[in-house]
Design an enzyme around this catalytic site. Structure first.
Site, short mmCIF file in Angstrom:
data_model
loop_
_atom_site.label_atom_id
_atom_site.label_comp_id
_atom_site.label_asym_id
_atom_site.label_seq_id
_atom_site.Cartn_x
_atom_site.Cartn_y
_atom_site.Cartn_z
N GLY A 97 0.83 -1.20 0.00
CA GLY A 97 0.00 0.00 0.00
C GLY A 97 0.86 1.24 0.00
O GLY A 97 2.03 1.20 0.40
N LEU B 28 6.86 1.87 4.53
CA LEU B 28 7.91 2.31 3.62
C LEU B 28 8.50 3.65 4.03
O LEU B 28 9.64 3.95 3.71
CB LEU B 28 7.36 2.41 2.19
CG LEU B 28 6.90 1.08 1.56
CD1 LEU B 28 6.12 1.34 0.29
CD2 LEU B 28 8.10 0.18 1.30
N HIS C 280 -4.04 1.40 7.62
CA HIS C 280 -2.69 1.99 7.65
C HIS C 280 -2.59 3.15 6.66
O HIS C 280 -2.09 4.23 7.00
CB HIS C 280 -1.68 0.88 7.32
CG HIS C 280 -0.25 1.31 7.27
ND1 HIS C 280 0.71 0.85 8.14
CD2 HIS C 280 0.39 2.17 6.44
CE1 HIS C 280 1.88 1.42 7.85
NE2 HIS C 280 1.71 2.22 6.81
ZN ZN Z 1 2.96 3.47 5.81
#
Ligand code: ZN
Length: 149
Positions: free
Chosen positions: A50, A94, A135
């Site tokens: 994502g 990330l 998230h």
């Molecule tokens: Zn994230």
């Protein structure tokens, strides 16, 4: 910014854009469609599941999600309208490399959003898919996994 020439880059902890509340998209144009496509490409290139607009420096309510089981979602203005149950597990991000945090989320959610043609969608998700949506929607609110520590 020129996405074509430079490509999108993932912003990491400390970049103020990650803490800004993303603007809802009111006028969908090719900018958002192109951003969603570039975000998906970037997500796949780093084996992510994502990515949200703020993570690539775009403070607009855009997310892409693909957990490998239900295809690619490219969504505008996602909003959770129903929550059921709880799940808890370790999450990475990330934008926060090398960190994993145990996060309690809803087990099952219903969300509304627009697709890249501005068509309204209602999506039901559970388990990992529900976790990833939650998230990414956190990112649109300037919230990061480190906030759950
Ligand atoms: Zn994230």
């Amino acid at each position: 910014m020129s996405m074509q020439e430079t490509g999108l880059k993932i912003r990491t902890l400390g970049d103020p854009v990650l803490r800004k509340k993303a603007r809802p998209v009111k006028n969908l144009t090719d900018f958002q469609r192109k951003a969603l496509s570039e975000m998906a490409r970037l997500m796949y290139s780093v084996s992510g599941v994502g990515l949200a607009g703020p993570q690539v420096g775009i403070s607009e309510a855009l997310i892409v999600v693909d957990t490998g089981s239900s295809g690619l979602y490219k969504l505008l203005n996602p909003k959770i309208i129903k929550r059921q149950g709880f799940q808890s597990s370790e999450e990475g991000c990330l934008s926060v490399p090398g960190v994993s945090v145990k996060v309690k989320r809803s087990q099952k959610i219903t969300l509304k959003a627009l697709d890249e043609q501005a068509k309204p969608l209602i999506i039901e998700a559970e388990d990992l898919l529900a976790r990833v949506f939650q998230h990414e929607i956190d990112h649109l609110n300037g919230k990061l996994i480190v906030d759950y520590q």
